[in-house]
Structures are given as structure tokens and as C-alpha cells.
Design a protein around this motif. Structure first.
Motif, PDB file in Angstrom:
ATOM      1  N   UNK A 120      19.282   2.715  66.764  1.00  8.58           N
ATOM      2  CA  UNK A 120      19.828   2.256  65.488  1.00  8.58           C
ATOM      3  C   UNK A 120      21.221   1.656  65.648  1.00  8.58           C
ATOM      4  N   UNK A 121      21.583   0.798  64.691  1.00  3.80           N
ATOM      5  CA  UNK A 121      22.885   0.147  64.691  1.00  3.80           C
ATOM      6  C   UNK A 121      23.554   0.338  63.342  1.00  3.80           C
ATOM      7  N   UNK A 122      24.873   0.285  63.335  1.00  8.79           N
ATOM      8  CA  UNK A 122      25.676   0.310  62.110  1.00  8.79           C
ATOM      9  C   UNK A 122      26.559  -0.931  62.114  1.00  8.79           C
ATOM     10  N   UNK A 123      26.529  -1.684  61.007  1.00  8.62           N
ATOM     11  CA  UNK A 123      27.337  -2.899  60.895  1.00  8.62           C
ATOM     12  C   UNK A 123      28.205  -2.790  59.648  1.00  8.62           C
TER      13      UNK A 123
ATOM     14  N   UNK B  86      28.410  -0.951  65.811  1.00 11.00           N
ATOM     15  CA  UNK B  86      28.217  -0.002  66.899  1.00 11.00           C
ATOM     16  C   UNK B  86      26.736   0.319  67.026  1.00 11.00           C
ATOM     17  N   UNK B  87      26.317   0.649  68.229  1.00 11.05           N
ATOM     18  CA  UNK B  87      24.944   1.070  68.501  1.00 11.05           C
ATOM     19  C   UNK B  87      24.933   2.557  68.782  1.00 11.05           C
ATOM     20  N   UNK B  88      24.072   3.288  68.092  1.00  9.88           N
ATOM     21  CA  UNK B  88      23.986   4.744  68.231  1.00  9.88           C
ATOM     22  C   UNK B  88      22.976   5.085  69.333  1.00  9.88           C
TER      23      UNK B  88
ATOM     24  N   UNK C 188      28.320  -1.763  54.295  1.00  9.51           N
ATOM     25  CA  UNK C 188      27.842  -1.108  55.505  1.00  9.51           C
ATOM     26  C   UNK C 188      26.319  -1.114  55.500  1.00  9.51           C
ATOM     27  N   UNK C 189      25.747  -1.420  56.661  1.00  4.48           N
ATOM     28  CA  UNK C 189      24.290  -1.446  56.805  1.00  4.48           C
ATOM     29  C   UNK C 189      23.906  -0.636  58.035  1.00  4.48           C
ATOM     30  N   UNK C 190      22.891   0.208  57.873  1.00  3.51           N
ATOM     31  CA  UNK C 190      22.336   0.993  58.976  1.00  3.51           C
ATOM     32  C   UNK C 190      20.877   0.600  59.132  1.00  3.51           C
ATOM     33  N   UNK C 191      20.472   0.331  60.351  1.00  2.00           N
ATOM     34  CA  UNK C 191      19.085  -0.018  60.579  1.00  2.00           C
ATOM     35  C   UNK C 191      18.771  -0.100  62.057  1.00  2.00           C
ATOM     36  N   UNK C 192      17.587  -0.587  62.363  1.00  2.00           N
ATOM     37  CA  UNK C 192      17.104  -0.568  63.736  1.00  2.00           C
ATOM     38  C   UNK C 192      16.264  -1.806  64.010  1.00  2.00           C
ATOM     39  N   UNK C 193      16.626  -2.593  65.031  1.00  2.00           N
ATOM     40  CA  UNK C 193      15.782  -3.738  65.389  1.00  2.00           C
ATOM     41  C   UNK C 193      14.409  -3.258  65.844  1.00  2.00           C
TER      42      UNK C 193
ATOM     43  N   UNK D  20      18.771  19.440  66.582  1.00  2.00           N
ATOM     44  CA  UNK D  20      19.757  19.807  65.568  1.00  2.00           C
ATOM     45  C   UNK D  20      21.112  19.246  65.969  1.00  2.00           C
ATOM     46  N   UNK D  21      21.279  17.961  65.736  1.00  2.38           N
ATOM     47  CA  UNK D  21      22.508  17.268  66.119  1.00  2.38           C
ATOM     48  C   UNK D  21      22.924  16.336  64.990  1.00  2.38           C
ATOM     49  N   UNK D  22      24.239  16.260  64.781  1.00  3.07           N
ATOM     50  CA  UNK D  22      24.819  15.422  63.736  1.00  3.07           C
ATOM     51  C   UNK D  22      25.721  14.376  64.379  1.00  3.07           C
ATOM     52  N   UNK D  23      25.442  13.108  64.112  1.00  4.30           N
ATOM     53  CA  UNK D  23      26.304  12.023  64.564  1.00  4.30           C
ATOM     54  C   UNK D  23      27.042  11.464  63.357  1.00  4.30           C
ATOM     55  N   UNK D  24      28.367  11.396  63.449  1.00  5.36           N
ATOM     56  CA  UNK D  24      29.205  10.923  62.353  1.00  5.36           C
ATOM     57  C   UNK D  24      29.857   9.608  62.760  1.00  5.36           C
ATOM     58  N   UNK D  25      29.672   8.586  61.928  1.00  7.05           N
ATOM     59  CA  UNK D  25      30.280   7.275  62.162  1.00  7.05           C
ATOM     60  C   UNK D  25      31.467   7.143  61.213  1.00  7.05           C
ATOM     61  N   UNK D  26      32.678   7.102  61.756  1.00  4.50           N
ATOM     62  CA  UNK D  26      33.898   6.939  60.974  1.00  4.50           C
ATOM     63  C   UNK D  26      34.106   5.449  60.739  1.00  4.50           C
ATOM     64  N   UNK D  27      33.839   4.982  59.524  1.00  7.65           N
ATOM     65  CA  UNK D  27      33.935   3.560  59.232  1.00  7.65           C
ATOM     66  C   UNK D  27      35.370   3.094  59.066  1.00  7.65           C
TER      67      UNK D  27
END
Length: 344
Positions: free
Chosen positions: A85-88, A101-103, A67-72, A149-156
Motif C-alpha cells: 500500500x501507498x500513502x499520498x 510513502x510506501x508501507x 490524503x489518499x491511501x491505496x494499493x496498485x 497484531x501490529x499498528x503502523x502510524x503515518x505522521x502526515x
């Protein structure tokens, strides 16, 4: 052993698989970022693939995926606002994309917000750095927003995304005010916030720290920077409820490998400081001023504290016994030096 790379580049994020038999490395150049996977025992390259960004987080899942998290970057890095940001999620063998997915709701990056055609000293910029952590086992990736104050959860596993506000339980009036009030953003040479996060081994306790930075201009046109450290918060990750809070100052935090101790790093004084606290009670166990202290595990699985202190042209390295917090070894190195795997 020496591994012959087929591509050149600066090594960025690295991650070992749970078994320790594979190492993923992001090699970065001005043109591209290449993910290289190394089989550790034979010391050979098992595969490589291009990534659309330089990852800020890289990790393995229990299923062996990567899994990779980053931002173009934006069209003009540092000037134009970058994409979200994106998650791959990649297959651990073929490195073929399995899901991405794109956050869109996560504000992140550094860009010019006003006076962008002026010289550098007159530009006003914005910088937001969310806190990002991969849950044990790699089943979820959690992003603590920097601007709220927000939490985003990515279910892989389920390949889904959810977002919720975190905070203490609110009255109906407080909920009404939050729902109807707008957000005011200060103007200045540099405004924004940086968050740091760590997750307990069972994935239920999310530790959050960070700081805001704001610039103000006086009548003579001079800018002054004000930095305000946020309180340490412990968030129940499934519900988003804040279950504990402390006024300890920490710009960055890390959780020890055993999950029992939390290391809080601050830079308020002339020297960096590290406070070691009990991860459950938040009671202070030890404090270090001078070296920045982290934890590591030796080949036998024993936990150690390691420190590094920058003093002019020298770097002082130290090893600390976690049972009594006494330094058991210390040496200096000339020029830049760091512990292998040390990163923020």
C-alpha cells in the motif's frame, strides 16, 4: 445542482473538507483513477489529478491537503501479488503531490498463492485486508495489520512512519517466545484476514475488530471455509497497549459521529446484526437484527441512526431515534438502494 465532469468513471471513495465547501471524489475506470475536487457552493470542478491506485481511504487534513491511501494492482489482478500500500499527500488546491510513502511492512491484497495454473476451483488464494483510519484533523493515518497484531502510524505532519506491536503487557518469557517463533500460514482455497478500525475523537483509543478465514480440504478434495471472528479490542494508539477487550462478535465496526457510541456489525445468523455499545465502557446500549445500522448527522448537527435491510428485491430504509432507539420512520425501495455516503 449538476456538476459537469470532464472525465467519466465510477465514483469510488468520497470525502468532504472540514468546512464542507469541497468534495473530493475518486473516479475509477479500467485504465486509471482520477481524483476530482468539486467546489460545493458553485458546483464546479476545482481541479483533477491522476492517482496511481483506486483509493481505499480518501480524506482532508485541517491544513486543507488531501490524503489518499491505496494499493496498485498486481500485473495480473487476483493472480499476482500486488505492490504494498501507498500513502499520498496532495496540495488541496493544485493537487500536486507534497509527500508520498510506501508501507513495505503492510501485507495487503488478494492474490493466488498455489496451483495458480490450475482451474479456478483448484487455486489457492490469499487475502489480507488491513484496517485503515484517518485521525481527526487528518494529522495521522493508522493502519492495523491484517496478518499480525501490529499498528503502523503515518505522521502526515512530520512525514514519517512508525510501526509497533500491539497487545496486552507481556512477561519476559512471552516477549522471548514472540521474538524467536515463526509464523505458520495455513494452506487452502482462501486464507487471510480482514481488520476493521475506528479512532476516538481525541485520537487515543483505537477500536479494532475483524475476522480470519481459512480453507481446509477433505479426502474427497472438497474445500470448506472456516471463519473466526476476532475479539473487539481497544488499543491505546500512542503505546500500542490493549486497554480493554470484549468477546462481542463483529466483522466490521464504526464509531458514531459524536464518538460516544460504537456500532458493531456481524453476520453470524440469518440476518445481519448491529450492536450499539458505549464507546468508553463497552456496555451494550441496543441491538438490531435485520437492518444494518449506521449513524449520521442532520443539518442542525443532531445525531441519528439510519438502517437498511435487504429483503429479496426490496430494501427497507429506517430512521432511528438515538435517545430511545425507537424507529421513527420506515419505507421500502425496489431494487438496489443505499444511504448516500454509506460504505464499508
Amino acid at each position: 445542482r449538476v456538476v459537469a465532469m470532464q472525465v467519466a468513471g465510477w465514483p469510488g471513495q468520497m470525502a468532504f473538507s472540514a468546512e464542507g465547501n469541497k468534495l473530493a471524489v475518486a473516479l475509477q475506470t479500467d485504465e486509471a483513477t482520477t481524483l476530482v475536487v468539486i467546489d460545493v457552493a458553485p458546483a464546479t470542478v476545482a481541479g483533477q489529478a491522476q492517482l496511481p491506485f483506486a483509493p481505499r481511504l480518501l480524506g482532508f487534513t485541517d491544513a486543507g491537503h488531501i490524503v489518499a491511501y491505496g494499493q496498485p494492482e498486481g500485473d495480473e489482478p487476483g493472480v499476482t501479488q500486488p505492490e504494498p500500500p501507498q500513502v499520498i499527500l496532495l496540495d488541496g488546491v493544485s493537487l500536486a503531490p507534497l509527500w508520498e510513502t510506501t508501507l513495505d511492512n503492510v501485507v495487503s491484497g488478494y492474490w493466488c498463492s498455489a496451483e495458480c495454473q490450475a482451474d479456478h476451483g483448484r487455486r489457492e488464494s490469499t487475502a489480507w485486508t488491513p484496517g485503515v483510519v484517518l485521525a481527526p484533523g487528518g494529522h495521522m493515518l493508522l493502519v492495523v495489520h491484517a496478518d499480525e497484531d501490529r499498528l503502523t502510524t503515518v505522521d502526515l505532519d512530520g512525514q514519517s512512519v512508525r510501526s509497533l506491536h500491539f497487545g496486552a503487557p507481556q512477561t519476559w518469557l512471552e516477549r522471548l517466545l514472540v521474538a524467536t517463533a515463526g509464523v505458520a500460514h495455513a494452506k487452502g482455497a482462501m486464507n487471510g484476514a480482514t481488520r476493521s478500525a475506528a479512532l476516538s475523537p481525541d485520537g487515543t483509543r483505537l477500536y479494532v475488530a475483524g475476522y480470519t478465514h481459512r480453507s481446509d480440504q477433505d479426502l474427497q478434495g472438497n474445500w470448506t471455509m472456516t471463519e473466526e471472528v476476532m475479539p473487539l479490542q481497544v488499543v491505546d494508539s500512542p503505546s500500542g497497549r490493549v486497554v480493554a477487550q470484549s468477546e462481542y462478535e463483529a466483522q466490521v465496526l464504526h464509531l458514531a459521529h459524536d464518538g460516544a457510541r460504537l456500532l458493531l456489525h456481524s453476520w453470524a445468523g440469518p440476518w445481519p446484526a448491529t450492536r450499539v455499545v458505549d464507546a468508553l465502557t463497552l456496555e451494550t446500549l441496543a441491538q438490531f437484527v435485520g437492518p444494518t445500522v449506521r449513524t449520521t448527522v442532520d443539518r442542525e448537527g443532531r445525531l441519528w441512526l439510519v438502517g437498511q435491510k435487504f429483503d429479496g428485491e426490496r430494501v427497507e430504509m429506517s430512521v432511528i431515534d438515538p435517545s430511545n432507539y425507537r424507529t421513527v420512520a420506515k419505507w421500502t425501495a425496489s431494487g438496489p438502494a443505499t444511504w448516500l455516503g454509506w460504505e464499508y
